[in-house]
Design a protein around this motif. Structure first.
Motif, PDB file in Angstrom:
ATOM      1  N   GLU A 111     136.359  19.383  58.467  1.00 56.49           N
ATOM      2  CA  GLU A 111     136.483  19.209  57.022  1.00 56.49           C
ATOM      3  C   GLU A 111     135.550  20.180  56.291  1.00 56.49           C
ATOM      4  OE1 GLU A 111     135.780  15.691  53.918  1.00 56.49           O
ATOM      5  OE2 GLU A 111     137.040  15.105  55.628  1.00 56.49           O
ATOM      6  N   THR A 112     135.983  20.692  55.155  1.00 58.62           N
ATOM      7  CA  THR A 112     135.163  21.616  54.364  1.00 58.62           C
ATOM      8  C   THR A 112     134.999  21.059  52.954  1.00 58.62           C
ATOM      9  OG1 THR A 112     137.096  22.857  53.604  1.00 58.62           O
ATOM     10  CG2 THR A 112     136.064  23.609  55.628  1.00 58.62           C
ATOM     11  N   LYS A 113     134.017  21.660  52.226  1.00 58.63           N
ATOM     12  CA  LYS A 113     133.747  21.149  50.873  1.00 58.63           C
ATOM     13  C   LYS A 113     134.454  21.978  49.817  1.00 58.63           C
ATOM     14  CE  LYS A 113     129.419  18.872  51.881  1.00 58.63           C
ATOM     15  NZ  LYS A 113     128.001  19.146  52.113  1.00 58.63           N
ATOM     16  N   GLY A 114     135.613  22.448  50.142  1.00 56.54           N
ATOM     17  CA  GLY A 114     136.366  23.229  49.163  1.00 56.54           C
ATOM     18  C   GLY A 114     137.535  23.908  49.826  1.00 56.54           C
ATOM     19  N   ALA A 115     138.180  24.787  49.074  1.00 55.68           N
ATOM     20  CA  ALA A 115     139.352  25.504  49.575  1.00 55.68           C
ATOM     21  C   ALA A 115     138.911  26.608  50.529  1.00 55.68           C
ATOM     22  CB  ALA A 115     140.110  26.114  48.408  1.00 55.68           C
ATOM     23  N   VAL A 116     139.574  26.700  51.657  1.00 58.96           N
ATOM     24  CA  VAL A 116     139.263  27.748  52.637  1.00 58.96           C
ATOM     25  C   VAL A 116     140.144  28.946  52.303  1.00 58.96           C
ATOM     26  CG1 VAL A 116     139.083  28.308  55.077  1.00 58.96           C
ATOM     27  CG2 VAL A 116     138.782  25.939  54.313  1.00 58.96           C
ATOM     28  N   TYR A 117     139.609  29.845  51.435  1.00 62.50           N
ATOM     29  CA  TYR A 117     140.434  30.944  50.927  1.00 62.50           C
ATOM     30  C   TYR A 117     140.666  32.035  51.954  1.00 62.50           C
ATOM     31  CZ  TYR A 117     140.026  28.919  46.281  1.00 62.50           C
ATOM     32  OH  TYR A 117     140.109  28.091  45.207  1.00 62.50           O
ATOM     33  N   SER A 118     139.733  32.161  52.899  1.00 57.93           N
ATOM     34  CA  SER A 118     139.870  33.257  53.851  1.00 57.93           C
ATOM     35  C   SER A 118     139.258  32.854  55.182  1.00 57.93           C
ATOM     36  CB  SER A 118     139.165  34.501  53.288  1.00 57.93           C
ATOM     37  OG  SER A 118     139.231  35.550  54.218  1.00 57.93           O
ATOM     38  N   LEU A 119     139.833  33.358  56.271  1.00 57.05           N
ATOM     39  CA  LEU A 119     139.297  33.136  57.612  1.00 57.05           C
ATOM     40  C   LEU A 119     139.248  34.479  58.334  1.00 57.05           C
ATOM     41  CD1 LEU A 119     141.240  29.928  58.763  1.00 57.05           C
ATOM     42  CD2 LEU A 119     138.772  30.086  58.315  1.00 57.05           C
ATOM     43  N   ASN A 120     138.130  34.753  59.000  1.00 56.53           N
ATOM     44  CA  ASN A 120     138.014  35.982  59.769  1.00 56.53           C
ATOM     45  C   ASN A 120     137.369  35.694  61.118  1.00 56.53           C
ATOM     46  OD1 ASN A 120     137.912  36.930  56.802  1.00 56.53           O
ATOM     47  ND2 ASN A 120     138.240  38.809  57.949  1.00 56.53           N
ATOM     48  N   ALA A 121     137.835  36.429  62.132  1.00 54.96           N
ATOM     49  CA  ALA A 121     137.155  36.381  63.424  1.00 54.96           C
ATOM     50  C   ALA A 121     135.889  37.217  63.277  1.00 54.96           C
ATOM     51  CB  ALA A 121     138.053  36.971  64.496  1.00 54.96           C
ATOM     52  N   PHE A 122     134.742  36.691  63.745  1.00 52.22           N
ATOM     53  CA  PHE A 122     133.476  37.372  63.471  1.00 52.22           C
ATOM     54  C   PHE A 122     132.532  37.142  64.639  1.00 52.22           C
ATOM     55  CE2 PHE A 122     129.331  37.714  61.268  1.00 52.22           C
ATOM     56  CZ  PHE A 122     129.508  38.936  60.638  1.00 52.22           C
ATOM     57  N   ASN A 123     132.322  38.171  65.443  1.00 47.00           N
ATOM     58  CA  ASN A 123     131.382  38.083  66.567  1.00 47.00           C
ATOM     59  C   ASN A 123     131.647  36.879  67.474  1.00 47.00           C
ATOM     60  OD1 ASN A 123     129.446  40.334  66.135  1.00 47.00           O
ATOM     61  ND2 ASN A 123     129.198  39.320  64.151  1.00 47.00           N
ATOM     62  N   GLY A 124     132.921  36.610  67.745  1.00 45.90           N
ATOM     63  CA  GLY A 124     133.255  35.477  68.612  1.00 45.90           C
ATOM     64  C   GLY A 124     133.103  34.138  67.919  1.00 45.90           C
ATOM     65  N   LEU A 166     133.792  32.001  63.832  1.00 48.44           N
ATOM     66  CA  LEU A 166     134.770  31.935  62.750  1.00 48.44           C
ATOM     67  C   LEU A 166     134.052  32.004  61.410  1.00 48.44           C
ATOM     68  CD1 LEU A 166     137.807  31.495  62.105  1.00 48.44           C
ATOM     69  CD2 LEU A 166     137.285  29.067  61.901  1.00 48.44           C
ATOM     70  N   LEU A 167     134.455  32.984  60.593  1.00 46.46           N
ATOM     71  CA  LEU A 167     133.850  33.164  59.280  1.00 46.46           C
ATOM     72  C   LEU A 167     134.843  32.671  58.229  1.00 46.46           C
ATOM     73  CD1 LEU A 167     131.281  34.525  57.977  1.00 46.46           C
ATOM     74  CD2 LEU A 167     132.764  36.471  57.550  1.00 46.46           C
ATOM     75  N   ALA A 168     134.404  31.727  57.415  1.00 44.24           N
ATOM     76  CA  ALA A 168     135.304  31.151  56.423  1.00 44.24           C
ATOM     77  C   ALA A 168     134.741  31.363  55.025  1.00 44.24           C
ATOM     78  CB  ALA A 168     135.483  29.658  56.683  1.00 44.24           C
ATOM     79  N   ALA A 169     135.633  31.611  54.061  1.00 43.32           N
ATOM     80  CA  ALA A 169     135.230  31.659  52.660  1.00 43.32           C
ATOM     81  C   ALA A 169     135.679  30.356  52.032  1.00 43.32           C
ATOM     82  CB  ALA A 169     135.884  32.845  51.963  1.00 43.32           C
ATOM     83  N   ILE A 170     134.694  29.532  51.607  1.00 42.40           N
ATOM     84  CA  ILE A 170     134.998  28.193  51.083  1.00 42.40           C
ATOM     85  C   ILE A 170     134.433  28.087  49.674  1.00 42.40           C
ATOM     86  CG2 ILE A 170     134.705  25.712  51.460  1.00 42.40           C
ATOM     87  CD1 ILE A 170     134.100  26.575  54.468  1.00 42.40           C
ATOM     88  N   ASN A 171     135.309  28.072  48.683  1.00 40.82           N
ATOM     89  CA  ASN A 171     134.888  28.099  47.275  1.00 40.82           C
ATOM     90  C   ASN A 171     133.834  29.189  47.041  1.00 40.82           C
ATOM     91  OD1 ASN A 171     136.703  26.077  46.962  1.00 40.82           O
ATOM     92  ND2 ASN A 171     135.323  24.639  45.964  1.00 40.82           N
ATOM     93  N   GLN A 172     132.602  28.811  46.630  1.00 39.19           N
ATOM     94  CA  GLN A 172     131.614  29.834  46.300  1.00 39.19           C
ATOM     95  C   GLN A 172     130.891  30.372  47.533  1.00 39.19           C
ATOM     96  OE1 GLN A 172     131.532  26.622  45.714  1.00 39.19           O
ATOM     97  NE2 GLN A 172     131.238  26.276  43.514  1.00 39.19           N
ATOM     98  N   LYS A 173     131.207  29.876  48.718  1.00 40.22           N
ATOM     99  CA  LYS A 173     130.338  30.072  49.869  1.00 40.22           C
ATOM    100  C   LYS A 173     131.025  30.813  51.008  1.00 40.22           C
ATOM    101  CE  LYS A 173     127.168  27.293  52.596  1.00 40.22           C
ATOM    102  NZ  LYS A 173     126.875  25.964  53.105  1.00 40.22           N
TER     103      LYS A 173
END
Lengths: 1031, 95
Positions: A763-776, A778-785
């Protein structure tokens, strides 16, 4: 190598720009559609001319000024330029009758789009561009435009404005919303002399809350139709009629009858209605509405003629439909006659190599709502393999018929260095080896052809043999003079032409069992090639460079024109003609097989999607009609060829709206996030994650998201210490009462036996606008974060996502790209920032940012130092990391290096290319990024070396002087970076479309430019043609 | 049987008379030639390059009102001869 570290970019379209207008004419009269002009013919309606307009077209209106025999076209652009165009049928040119700038220094641009209307009596053009202002461009009595002026318009929230018909003074009707959100209409007379409004003849308060569209009704009825979501109202000074309708949002209308008694209405779900104004003695008695059927969701509707209607769509393919007088079995009056490809809106896409040929294909999420689809866009011509056999060392191939009047080929003659073999179709429609007894099978064949009187001709190095095609027995032969061998030969059904050593040229005629030598001459030079077939295109090869071709286009006059040179690989080329859909094309067999064809009086060449072809011949057998026999890499293949065009688009209709797409090589699947509207009583949306087979594009598995849960991002990736490959999906719970989502999920799926298996969720505290594979991880963009997750093994052997670190400080982090430890973030309104992940500290920190307030729509990393962004004013820009800056402040600032107005809203960038990248070519070294836009444009941005950029910039500025902007619009102004805050000249970006149009110029214009550039036309052509190979 | 929709208008019976439906799964992709004007008539006659009058609405109204104020005075003094006699004494009394 500089090429990977530079800010110089070159942008070029792959598909059509939507903001071109497509023009054609019926006699001298324009027929208007919103974006398109089609040519009407008894049997078709096809676009005739693609007219680039240097602006985003805001309004497009046809009108007929007093005393003119022909309609004029009024175009206003979103950047406040306008022009009036006239078509000169004699010269086939567009002429500018008037142009101008209608911007105001002060003014708040309208929220509901720009409005441009023309008084039906041609007294003035009215524009609503800024809130509270109505701009008037008056006509004088000779139809000339005069200085424009503004009138104060009290209504601030204007929804629509139209001119009323049949008024002695020009009169507008304004549909507006007041500050209590109620909607009303009001009329005003335009007092041209006083430059002001006078209260009009009538008004109507408290309309449908969804009223959004006005349709002015022409004489004799006059008045206006007000289209709402639940009612349609007819209103005039002395009549008011209303009918209720099924709730719908009307998107477009088209008038059917000149007297304005019937209208076609297209709604948001693609339903087409007929609205009828019933009347008696020119008095309106009522309204009727009838459902006709379903079309693409219409943005524009134009009744053409004889019940044929053009439906222009920005959500799906546009259509030409016929309205039948009687309904079909399903009760529909609509019959689709033709559809026209529209890729827009492209919401997302991915670049894949499905056939594993080293060439990218683009798979887009296209269209919206019910017209949603996936489109597979591929460059070059495909061969659909139907049969193949292993055969090494093929030196030549010819197909032969078993009798002169047989429409199909029976034999395939395959020649090797020291033998000739015959393949034929047997009764089981299989290709098997056979014999033509009369042929010489122990030597190489130079040429074969069928001949009159059921005969076949075989030319070898020593003789010409004539054989019966029915008995396959030898009939006669002609022998080369002793001491000379035949080098080249050609033949048709009645003639043979051959050349031997010593420059001897011999002409034979074929009779019934007779070969008659008619003429024998000796030339000064050795003859290297011959042809006696009727030709449209003559191709001459440079004898000193086998890998290049000189093209000479032979026109009806017999003149040789349009010489062109193009490189077709590094190996010797063999050329053969073939027919596809009754048009003759040339196949150039080489290590870069190419089809050469003519289109719009231009020679075009298109890659064939095969690696290497040594020989080709057409083979039209009953079992494999319209096929080609192709010799490649030790294999003989029979296959059919795609339609001859540069770009191939395959449509996978989904019936729902795909918003994100991702490919997974390992499972050979695509995963998409999509949504479907349930058109039941309550309009509800359901969101899905769907798994598709990457060959058949069929849905093989579906995961339904929770109510109100949207799929926002999707990624295929693997994690450290885990060999499996996963699909990760980021979601948001979009609740009606929340401004921004406060809850979302990251779902991790694995494809097992063709099914989506949910492995874990977080579960996240906002919308997961983007997901990237990052050094093995998972990098997620969640609202401001920006949030980094580790993939952790639990004690029970299962995995979970565990938060490691994050970075705050964005408004909304919408788009993220990564490279090594660097993270590039595109923010909702704070442009681009660069973050770095510090392994030792396990922390993400900001390294630099662009302090401009760009509202981003896409970002991509071009190389270590240069990042590309697209923003919501249709601009592109590049920023550079300044690692060598002297101060912290300098290092912390991303320097803007390139700026450009693309005029398109970019939704996605992806690295890749649609063309085969050959390591030997210069173009193969140029890095490219593909973009997809709301209007359905797919384009490419290429990074150029500095020297290349300087050269092409000079070419571009010279081209601006020669290729004029339609309507007098300036290319330089069009490409200048423009947003609410600033307008600056484009820098470090070049317009590939303009540069490549050099190749369309006449020779004298090319000479003019070459002279100004100080280089030869040939050199210029070569350099520009190389660029065309980028897409 | 006539259709309840009524007949569709026809401008030239020839248009689309031979048009047959094409395969909807194979949309038309014909790309027309791109127009690149090189002639000199892309620029309009010099008097047809239109701009908006520089005066803003407030100033325009201001001047117009000022003119309006002037105009009745002139009209009164120049044209309204019959009223002249009756206005004259009042004017003189007010002085």
């Amino acid at each position: 190598m500089h090429s990977h570290r530079n800010p110089f970019a070159y942008s070029s379209r792959i598909t059509d720009w939507d903001f071109h207008i497509k023009v054609s004419l019926i006699e001298v009269k324009f027929v208007a559609f919103l974006f398109s002009y089609l040519q009407l013919r008894p049997n078709s309606a096809q676009p005739m001319l693609d007219v680039p307009i240097y602006g985003r077209i805001a309004t497009l209106e046809l009108f007929r000024p007093h005393g003119e025999a022909q309609d004029f076209l009024f175009i206003a652009t979103e950047r406040y330029k306008f022009c009036v165009l006239q078509w000169d049928a004699e010269t086939s040119e567009l002429i500018t009758r008037a142009m101008g700038d209608v911007s105001d220094r002060i003014g708040r641009p309208t929220d509901n789009g720009q409005i441009g209307i023309i008084d039906p009596d041609c007294r003035l053009i009215g524009l609503h561009l800024y809130d509270g202002l109505f701009k008037v461009i008056p006509f004088d009595n000779k139809g000339q435009l005069k200085e424009a002026f503004n009138i104060r318009l009290e209504e601030l929230q204007v929804l629509d404005i139209k001119f009323l018909y049949g008024c002695s003074k020009p009169t507008i009707v304004v549909l507006y919303q007041d500050n209590k959100d109620a909607r009303h209409v009001k009329t005003y007379e335009v007092a041209l002399k006083d430059k002001d409004f006078v209260e009009g003849p009538w008004s109507q308060n408290n309309l449908d809350n969804g009223a959004d569209l006005l349709i002015p009704v022409p004489p004799p009825l006059c008045g206006v139709l007000i289209i709402g979501e639940e009612t349609i109202v007819y209103c005039s000074a002395n009549a008011f009629k209303a009918i209720p309708i099924r709730p719908s949002i009307t998107r477009a209308y088209g008038r059917v009858d000149a007297d304005g008694s019937r209208y076609l209405l297209g709604d948001h779900s693609g339903l087409l209605h007929l609205l009828v104004i019933t009347h008696e003695k020119e008095k309106v008695t009522g309204l009727k509405i009838e459902l006709l059927g379903e079309t693409a969701i219409a943005s524009t509707i134009s009744y053409l003629d004889n019940a044929v209607v053009y439906i222009g769509s920005s959500y799906g393919d546009s259509q030409l439909i016929k309205l039948n007088l009687q309904p079909d079995a399903k009760g529909s009056y609509v019959e689709v006659l033709e559809s026209y490809v529209n890729l827009g809106p492209i919401v997302d896409f991915c670049v894949v190599d499905l056939e594993r040929q080293g060439q990218g294909q683009v798979v887009t999420c296209s269209g919206a709502y019910k017209d949603g689809s996936l489109r597979i866009v591929r460059n070059g011509i495909g061969i659909n393999e139907q049969a193949s056999v292993e055969l090494q060392g093929i030196k030549g191939m010819w197909s032969l018929r078993s009798s002169t009047d047989d429409p199909f080929d029976t034999f395939l003659v395959v020649s090797f260095i020291s033998e000739t073999r015959i393949l034929a179709m047997n009764l089981e429609d299989e290709l098997e080896e056979t014999e033509i007894e009369g042929f010489c099978s122990q030597v190489q064949t130079l040429f074969c052809h069928y001949a009159v009187h059921n005969q076949l001709v075989q030319v070898t190095s020593s003789c010409v043999r004539l054989v019966s095609s029915t008995t396959r027995e030898f009939r006669t032969e002609w022998n080369a003079p002793s001491g000379y061998s035949i080098n080249v030969a050609t033949a048709n059904a009645t003639q043979v032409l051959l050349a031997t050593g010593g420059g001897h040229l011999v002409y034979l005629e074929i009779g019934d069992g007779v070969l008659k030598e008619v003429k024998h001459t000796q030339m000064e030079y050795e003859i290297s090639c011959l042809d006696i077939n009727p030709i449209d295109i003559l191709l001459v090869m440079c004898p000193w460079r086998w890998s290049s071709l000189n093209f000479l286009l032979k026109l009806d006059t017999g003149e040789l024109t349009d010489r062109k040179k193009v490189s077709l690989g590094t190996q010797p080329i063999t050329l053969r003609t073939f027919s596809s859909k009754n048009v003759t094309h040339v196949f150039a067999a080489s290590d870069r097989p190419t089809v050469i064809y003519s289109s719009n009086k231009k020679l075009l060449y298109s890659n064939v999607n095969l690696k290497e072809v040594s020989h080709m011949c057409p083979f039209n057998s009953a079992a494999f009609p319209d096929s080609l026999a192709i010799a490649k890499e030790g294999e003989l293949t029979i296959g059919t060829i795609d339609d001859i065009q540069k770009l191939h688009i395959r449509t996978i209709p989904l019936g729902e709206h795909a918003r994100r797409i991702c490919h997974q090589e390992q499972s050979r699947t695509f995963a998409i996030c999509s949504l479907k509207n349930q058109s039941s009583a309550e309009e509800t949306e359901t969101h899905f994650i769907r798994l598709l087979d990457d060959q058949s594009f069929e849905f093989i598995s579906t995961y339904q998201l929770d109510p109100f849960e949207y799929g926002c991002s999707i990624l295929s990736c693997s994690f450290s210490d885990d060999i499996n490959v996963y699909y990760c999906v980021g979601t948001a719970y979009v609740l009606p009462e929340e401004n921004e989502p406060t809850k979302g999920r990251i779902l991790v799926f694995m494809v097992e036996e063709g099914k989506l298996q949910l492995i874990t969720e977080k579960e996240t505290k906002g919308a997961v606008y983007s997901l990237n594979a990052f050094n093995g991880k998972l990098l997620a963009a969640i609202n401001q974060k920006i949030q980094l997750y580790k993939w952790m093994l639990r004690d029970d052997g299962s995995h979970e996502l565990q938060s490691e670190c994050g970075h705050h400080g964005h408004i909304l982090a919408l788009y993220v790209q990564t490279r090594g430890d660097f993270i590039v973030v595109g923010d909702l309104m704070k442009s681009i920032s660069l973050l770095i992940y510090k392994h030792e500290e396990g922390a993400i920190e900001e390294r630099a940012r662009d302090y401009n307030a760009n509202w981003m729509s896409a970002v991509e990393i071009l190389d270590d130092d240069i990042y590309l962004g697209a923003e919501n004013n249709f601009n592109l820009f590049t920023v550079r990391k300044n690692s060598e800056g002297a101060t912290d402040e300098e290092r912390g600032r991303l320097e803007v290096v390139g700026e450009y107005h693309l005029g398109e809203f970019v939704n996605r960038f992806r690295h890749g290319s649609l063309v085969m990248r050959l390591p030997d070519s210069d173009v193969g070294q140029i890095p490219t990024v593909i973009f997809g836009t709301v209007n359905g444009v797919i384009g490419v941005i290429a990074s150029l070396r500095h020297e290349q950029y300087v050269f092409l910039e000079k070419l571009q500025s010279n081209l601006r002087k020669v290729i004029k902007g339609v309507g007098g619009l300036s290319h330089e102004q069009w490409r200048s970076f423009n947003n609410e805050k600033k307008t600056v000249d484009a820098k470090n970006f070049l317009d590939g479309d303009l540069i490549e149009s050099f190749l369309d110029l006449s020779r004298s214009r090319m000479d003019e430019i070459a002279k100004a550039m100080g280089v030869s036309v040939e050199e210029l052509c070569k350099r520009v043609e190389e660029l065309t190979r980028l897409h | 049987m006539g259709s309840m929709l009524g007949d569709w208008p026809s401008f030239d019976p020839h248009n689309f008379s031979q048009l047959r439906p094409t395969d909807p799964s194979n949309p038309s992709k014909m790309t027309p030639a791109t127009y690149h004007p090189t002639h000199n008539r892309t620029l309009p006659p010099p008097d047809q390059v239109i701009t908006t009058e520089a005066k803003n609405i407030l100033l325009r109204n201001f001047y117009e009102r000022a003119e309006e104020k002037l105009r009745p005075k002139r009209a009164a003094s120049e044209n309204l001869i019959p009223e002249h006699g009756c206005k004259q004494p009042r004017a003189s009394t007010s002085c």
